[in-house]
Design an enzyme around this catalytic site. Sequence first.
Site, PDB file in Angstrom:
ATOM      1  N   CYS A  80       4.943  13.966  60.630  1.00  0.00           N
ATOM      2  CA  CYS A  80       4.126  12.913  60.869  1.00  0.00           C
ATOM      3  C   CYS A  80       2.729  13.048  60.195  1.00  0.00           C
ATOM      4  O   CYS A  80       1.906  12.234  60.232  1.00  0.00           O
ATOM      5  CB  CYS A  80       4.085  12.798  62.375  1.00  0.00           C
ATOM      6  SG  CYS A  80       5.496  12.671  63.232  1.00  0.00           S
ATOM      7  N   HIS A  93      -2.309   9.508  64.190  1.00  0.00           N
ATOM      8  CA  HIS A  93      -0.857   9.314  64.544  1.00  0.00           C
ATOM      9  C   HIS A  93      -0.456   8.855  65.767  1.00  0.00           C
ATOM     10  O   HIS A  93      -0.939   9.144  66.889  1.00  0.00           O
ATOM     11  CB  HIS A  93      -0.140  10.810  64.403  1.00  0.00           C
ATOM     12  CG  HIS A  93       1.401  10.576  64.610  1.00  0.00           C
ATOM     13  ND1 HIS A  93       2.442   9.819  63.977  1.00  0.00           N
ATOM     14  CD2 HIS A  93       2.342  11.282  65.422  1.00  0.00           C
ATOM     15  CE1 HIS A  93       3.259  10.007  64.568  1.00  0.00           C
ATOM     16  NE2 HIS A  93       3.370  10.834  65.192  1.00  0.00           N
ATOM     17  N   ASN A 151       6.729   5.085  67.390  1.00  0.00           N
ATOM     18  CA  ASN A 151       6.559   6.279  66.356  1.00  0.00           C
ATOM     19  C   ASN A 151       7.318   5.983  65.256  1.00  0.00           C
ATOM     20  O   ASN A 151       8.445   6.301  65.105  1.00  0.00           O
ATOM     21  CB  ASN A 151       6.679   7.637  67.046  1.00  0.00           C
ATOM     22  CG  ASN A 151       6.369   8.769  66.335  1.00  0.00           C
ATOM     23  OD1 ASN A 151       5.970   8.618  65.191  1.00  0.00           O
ATOM     24  ND2 ASN A 151       6.109   9.832  66.804  1.00  0.00           N
TER      25      ASN A 151
END
Length: 319
Positions: A110, A245, A275
């Site tokens: 990520c 994030h 996500n």
Amino acid sequence: MGLHVLGTGSALPARSVTNDDLSEFLDTSDEWISTRTGISSRRICTDETLDDLAVQASERALEAAGVTPDQLDLIVCSTTSGDHLIPAEACAIAERLGASCPAFDVSAACAGFIFALDVADGWFARGRAERALVVSAEKMSRLVDWSDRATCVLFGDGAAAAVLGAGGENPLATHLATEPAVDILHVPGIGGSSPYDGSERPASVLTMEGRRVFKFGVNAICSSVEALCEQAGVSLGEIDHFVFHQANERILSSAVARLGIDDAKVARALAETGNISSACVPLALDRLVRSGQLEPGQLVALVGFGAGLDTGACLLRWE
């Protein structure tokens, strides 16, 4: 030499899967998911390939930048879920765009977009490139266990990109870090069929220790932002936008509270996208840009964190 962002773009699959949709085959509910994660829906690939999404995002970024594919000197793609193990996802992007520059992938989960920006910055600093395309493309729906309600509800698919030009003062600060811990968030590799391999071959699906990821995520955001401020010689209050994030709303709200920053300055997209691993940060950045909220001269802090455990952060003055 530095870099500046010439244009951004993003792309999502057409299919939106709501929490109620998931409750049709999982022991869960919209209330259970939304209160714990802040996610209401996520985009999931049906007919689209990851190549499709990556190219769409790239084309939109190139159009915004006024740059043609033949003018690119570099393509870097951050992905952990590419359509290809070989060749790199970046090679497929280059082929579809009609570009003929070096193209390769980076894998930093990520945090991948920030790591890819740092790679491009290095090419600019060495005089190896004048224009670069950085793409983050993730098809997380192929990695999750769709019978595990603790993880599959969190993730979605999508891509986002930025076209960069050499020159300028950016990044004002960069912070990259790894706290090695493989099993906390892990997808085993492909087992293969070698008759000589006697090792265990677990399924290639994502497993995660949620509590440890939560703690890491909050700490990663806070320590990264503080490191950026120290490097750049700016105060928290001087930063106009924070693009973190998009892992979980509880992580975001906890970090905001600990840092003591204005929540209105924090970009959010996860309620409708979930996500999307490394695509989260550039997608939220693209939305800021296209909404007109990000103005020239403003400071924007980008922070990605995830498996590894990797953290990547940078501070940009928008041009």
